[in-house]
Enzyme design. Structure first.
Site, mmCIF file in Angstrom:
data_model
loop_
_atom_site.group_PDB
_atom_site.id
_atom_site.type_symbol
_atom_site.label_atom_id
_atom_site.label_comp_id
_atom_site.label_asym_id
_atom_site.label_seq_id
_atom_site.Cartn_x
_atom_site.Cartn_y
_atom_site.Cartn_z
ATOM 1 C CE LYS A 112 -13.380 -76.488 -68.026
ATOM 2 N NZ LYS A 112 -12.003 -76.009 -68.218
HETATM 3 C C1 LIG Z 1 -11.664 -74.665 -68.553
HETATM 4 C C2 LIG Z 1 -10.301 -74.190 -68.257
HETATM 5 C C3 LIG Z 1 -9.963 -72.811 -68.216
HETATM 6 C C4 LIG Z 1 -10.952 -71.736 -68.561
HETATM 7 O O1 LIG Z 1 -11.936 -71.571 -67.568
HETATM 8 P P1 LIG Z 1 -13.258 -70.756 -67.887
HETATM 9 O O2 LIG Z 1 -14.124 -70.912 -66.694
HETATM 10 O O3 LIG Z 1 -13.841 -71.372 -69.124
HETATM 11 O O4 LIG Z 1 -12.850 -69.339 -68.123
HETATM 12 C C5 LIG Z 1 -8.675 -72.451 -67.862
HETATM 13 N N1 LIG Z 1 -7.749 -73.388 -67.585
HETATM 14 C C6 LIG Z 1 -8.016 -74.701 -67.625
HETATM 15 C C7 LIG Z 1 -6.930 -75.673 -67.325
HETATM 16 C C8 LIG Z 1 -9.306 -75.157 -67.949
HETATM 17 O O5 LIG Z 1 -9.559 -76.475 -67.999
#
Ligand SMILES: *Cc1c(COP(=O)(O)O)cnc(C)c1O
Length: 440
Positions: A112
């Site tokens: 993210k």
């Molecule tokens: C947010 C997140 C996901 C999921 O990603 P999406 O884009 O919501 O499908 C998977 N793994 C981690 C560690 C995350 O923080």
């Protein structure tokens, strides 16, 4: 690109006029309740995808940003993109045809960081251009808040206010949320995550307040968080020797990460199948199997960032590939429970000496099942690793029977002093705080 070809952004529900990238970013959600997507897909096969080999993440980021954000001059985009992409996304060979794309080398050790850092710099650009100070409100139950908070740390023209439920986030998450400081304030709310969300919603509905303070959000549905996630798909191919089509496997919750890959595919990326792994929150695998999309309340798992019962980006995916037959050509999905996830962590660690976090382990399982069902398929599969295992030491340590080493940047944030402002879960207290801190 000539003026007439310039890309604009439209709603998935197609009931609004096209807007520029910056406007789509500021709005977040389209006025008709849909999500923003590009109004057309430029064919970047030649020269971009054809010559991808050896290109750096920053080069790729700049080339794709110039395509999708034509309203910002290249010389202004360059420093923003380079600053946002200040860490690597290395591709690691796991075994045979399996690769791992490590997306956890940013400040909060999760993918993210890519979206949040890019968005922060574009928001700052927009704030400076308009000569306004912007305030971003984020209600968080843990991870999103720290990625967004860190992304905006020291960013000019923007202040961030994080609301989190007191005593209801992990120690490590709280430490990450409350030690940023400067332009990032953490409000420790005496209530639940839902209370935090409600307070933020009320602020957005408070027209009196909004005359005085420019509020914005940093939701994961924002196109400015999605766009930079295309970059690392390209960066993965840039690091791969093989020329055959490549499958991408994505551990998924809200399906933003996977959507970004499909967007790259729409511009000519030589991708094979997109493979989604979910935990027991399996509404998307069920949808592909049965044809009906039935949202459900989410269930708690050890891959908690994927505990999503109504993935918002499915609306974008269905707009990219309308019709079930087309969608199934591009997307395959399977779900796995916590025991299978723990087994995968243990197996990969003992067989390949590589430590998966619980989210990436779900991706690993999906890639394995996809390949097991297609014995003749020799094409490489790249599994996106979404978080560093040290973030989930409490889950992993009992599985592998030894401590997980913490990277310096995580250890460092644990040593910083906690600073939060306590607050009752009531809007008037929040309103007063906002006026006093950011009002004129
Ligand atoms: C947010 C997140 C996901 C999921 O990603 P999406 O884009 O919501 O499908 C998977 N793994 C981690 C560690 C995350 O923080």
């Amino acid at each position: 690109m000539s003026k007439t070809e310039t890309i604009a952004f439209i709603s998935t529900r197609e009931k609004t006029r096209p807007v520029s990238f910056l406007e789509a970013m500021e709005k977040g959600l389209a006025p008709d309740g849909g999500l923003y997507v590009p109004d057309r897909w430029p064919d970047l096969t030649d020269p971009f995808w054809k010559n991808i080999q050896g290109k750096s993440l920053q080069e790729i980021g700049l080339l794709l940003s110039r395509t999708f954000i034509p309203e910002v001059a290249a010389r202004e985009l360059q420093p923003l993109v380079e600053d946002a992409l200040s860490f690597e996304a290395p591709l690691v060979h796991l075994h045979d045809d399996r690769y791992i794309l490590e997306l956890f080398h940013g400040p909060t050790l999760a993918f993210k960081d890519f979206g949040a850092r890019f968005m922060a710099r574009m928001m700052s650009y927009q704030a400076r251009r308009k000569g306004e100070q912007m305030v971003i409100l984020v209600a968080t139950s843990g991870d999103t808040g720290s990625a967004v908070g860190r992304a905006f740390e020291g960013v000019e023209g923007v202040d961030v206010c994080l609301l989190y439920p007191s005593g209801k986030v992990s120690k490590l998450q709280e430490q990450q949320l409350t030690t940023i400081g400067g332009n990032v304030t953490a409000l420790e709310v005496e209530g639940t995550f839902d209370d935090c969300q409600k307070m933020v919603k009320e602020a957005f509905l408070d027209e009196e307040l909004r005359k005085d303070i420019t509020l914005s959000s940093a939701n994961s549905i924002n196109i400015a968080r999605l766009l930079p996630q295309m970059f690392y798909y390209a960066a993965a191919l840039a690091q791969l020797e093989e020329k055959s089509p490549v499958h991408f496997c994505v551990p998924s919750g809200n399906f933003g990460n996977l959507t970004a890959g499909m967007m790259a595919g729409k511009t000519g990326m030589p991708a094979g199948q997109f493979v989604a792994g979910t935990n027991v929150n399996d509404v998307v695998p069920l949808f592909l199997e049965e044809g009906d999309f039935v949202p459900r309340p989410s269930r708690a798992t050890i891959s908690s960032a994927m505990d999503v019962g109504n993935p918002s980006n499915l609306e974008r995916i269905r707009a990219l590939y309308p019709g079930m037959a087309t969608l199934k050509q591009h997307l395959w999905a399977a779900s796995f429970d916590d025991d299978q996830t723990r087994d995968a962590i243990r197996e990969v660690y003992s067989n390949y000496d590589y430590l998966l976090d619980p989210h990436t382990a779900v991706g690993y399982l999906a890639a394995r099942q996809y390949k097991d069902e297609r014995k003749g398929d020799r094409d490489p599969v790249i599994i996106l690793s979404t978080a560093h295992p040290a973030k989930f030491g409490d889950i992993i340590e009992p599985v592998i029977g030894r401590p997980v080493t913490m990277p310096d940047r995580l250890a460092e944030s644990l040593r910083r002093e906690k600073k939060s402002i306590g607050m009752k879960a009531e809007y008037p207290a929040f309103e007063a705080f906002l006026k006093e801190s950011y009002g004129s």
